[in-house]
Scaffold this motif. Structure first.
Motif, PDB file in Angstrom:
ATOM      1  N   ARG A   1       0.835  -1.217   0.000  1.00 45.21           N
ATOM      2  CA  ARG A   1       0.000   0.000   0.000  1.00 45.21           C
ATOM      3  C   ARG A   1       0.862   1.256   0.000  1.00 45.21           C
ATOM      4  NH1 ARG A   1      -5.594  -1.606   2.983  1.00 45.21           N
ATOM      5  NH2 ARG A   1      -5.821  -3.446   1.686  1.00 45.21           N
TER       6      ARG A   1
ATOM      7  N   SER B   1      -5.966   1.119   7.431  1.00 42.80           N
ATOM      8  CA  SER B   1      -6.317  -0.169   6.821  1.00 42.80           C
ATOM      9  C   SER B   1      -7.154  -0.995   7.790  1.00 42.80           C
ATOM     10  CB  SER B   1      -5.069  -0.956   6.440  1.00 42.80           C
ATOM     11  OG  SER B   1      -4.290  -0.239   5.538  1.00 42.80           O
TER      12      SER B   1
ATOM     13  N   GLN C   1     -10.728   0.521   8.113  1.00 45.22           N
ATOM     14  CA  GLN C   1     -11.614   0.308   6.964  1.00 45.22           C
ATOM     15  C   GLN C   1     -11.912  -1.165   6.683  1.00 45.22           C
ATOM     16  OE1 GLN C   1      -9.780   2.454   3.746  1.00 45.22           O
ATOM     17  NE2 GLN C   1      -9.836   4.342   4.936  1.00 45.22           N
ATOM     18  N   GLU C   2     -10.929  -2.039   6.959  1.00 47.23           N
ATOM     19  CA  GLU C   2     -11.115  -3.430   6.525  1.00 47.23           C
ATOM     20  C   GLU C   2     -11.030  -4.469   7.632  1.00 47.23           C
ATOM     21  OE1 GLU C   2      -8.641  -3.775   2.734  1.00 47.23           O
ATOM     22  OE2 GLU C   2      -8.357  -1.730   3.418  1.00 47.23           O
TER      23      GLU C   2
ATOM     24  N   VAL D   1      -7.290  -7.727   7.198  1.00 45.61           N
ATOM     25  CA  VAL D   1      -6.514  -7.115   6.114  1.00 45.61           C
ATOM     26  C   VAL D   1      -5.056  -7.600   6.142  1.00 45.61           C
ATOM     27  CG1 VAL D   1      -5.856  -5.001   7.381  1.00 45.61           C
ATOM     28  CG2 VAL D   1      -6.131  -4.929   4.902  1.00 45.61           C
TER      29      VAL D   1
ATOM     30  N   ARG E   1      -4.324 -10.749   4.022  1.00 45.85           N
ATOM     31  CA  ARG E   1      -4.733 -10.785   2.623  1.00 45.85           C
ATOM     32  C   ARG E   1      -3.585 -11.357   1.779  1.00 45.85           C
ATOM     33  NH1 ARG E   1      -7.960  -5.714   0.871  1.00 45.85           N
ATOM     34  NH2 ARG E   1      -9.446  -6.693   2.273  1.00 45.85           N
TER      35      ARG E   1
END
Ligand SMILES: CN(C)C(=N)NCCC[C@H](N)C(=O)O
Length: 246
Positions: A186, A207, A210-211, A215, A218
């Motif tokens: 990122r 991150s 939001q996720e 995350v 991933r």
């Protein structure tokens, strides 16, 4: 896989491959060269003598971390270009459509250099260093631990042991590396259009917000599936080259 195939055809799977291939020999030489030489300095034993006098796990970990730290700097520009090319998801140029932002690895390197200066080529290098320093220590400890477990004392590990231990060393290090790998990628993509993150910590916090914590894992399955064969072959080559030339 289906989405990549539909959107970009078979070529989509090979995006950004030429640079990693060009860099892999250099990066692995630095990694294994620094690891071996650091171990030599720490234990004063050559590769051959190490079967009779095995180094401690602390020495193996320290030598691995040193190798990981130095390889990260050689890897940084190549890895940045790979990530930028892999994230460029426009279909291959079609008549009438605008050309993709980066037309290949050399064009990508030149554009980053022009737009962001030489430091631009090292974007995300800190995250890469934090990712690689401890996880390469884990990589060599796992490899040595598994080899010792399955090899009679004083003997060299068999090819099968080297392949399995190398494969699991790759998986263990990638499982440990995946959280920082996500952040690193990122950070490398940040700044392409506008800067989203203030720094690594900000990238981690936003991150997670939001996720969620998921995350950080991933890509862990695909990283591990790739890591087993790649590192099995890497360690087999390393062991055999040292036995022939050592
Ligand atoms: C970030 N991690 C997990 C590592 N650097 N691990 C050690 C070497 C991995 C090997 N070159 C590979 O590409 O799998």
């Amino acid at each position: 896989m289906v989405k990549i195939y539909r959107h970009e055809s078979l070529l989509g799977f090979f995006k950004g491959m030429s640079f990693p291939i060009a860099s892999i020999a250099v990066v692995n030489s630095v990694l294994f060269g620094v690891y071996s030489n650091t171990l030599l300095v720490l234990t004063a034993t050559s590769h051959q003598e190490r079967r009779a006098q095995p180094p401690s796990y602390m020495h193996i970990f320290l030598a691995g971390c040193t190798g990981g730290f130095l390889q990260a700097y050689c890897l940084a520009p190549f890895d940045l270009i790979k990530v930028r090319l892999q994230n460029q998801t426009e279909p291959r140029a079609q008549p009438g459509s605008p050309p993709p932002r980066y037309q290949g690895p050399v064009h990508c390197a030149a554009s980053i250099f022009r737009e962001e200066g030489p430091r631009g080529l090292f974007r995300g290098a800190w995250a890469l260093t934090l990712r690689d320093t401890p996880t390469v220590g884990i990589y060599f400890i796992t490899y040595e631990g598994l080899c010792r477990q399955y090899t009679p004392e004083g003997q060299n590990p068999s090819s099968a042991t080297v392949l399995v231990a190398g494969g699991f060393a790759g998986i263990a290090s990638w499982v440990a590396a995946t959280p920082l790998d996500v952040i690193k990628s990122r950070m490398q993509m940040d700044g392409l259009r506008r800067r989203v993150y203030q720094g690594m910590l900000d990238c981690m916090v936003s991150s997670i917000r939001q996720e969620g914590l998921g995350v950080f894992f991933r890509g862990v399955t695909i990283n591990s599936a790739r890591a087993f064969p790649v590192n099995a072959v890497t360690f087999l080559s390393y062991e055999y080259l040292l036995r022939w030339w050592g």
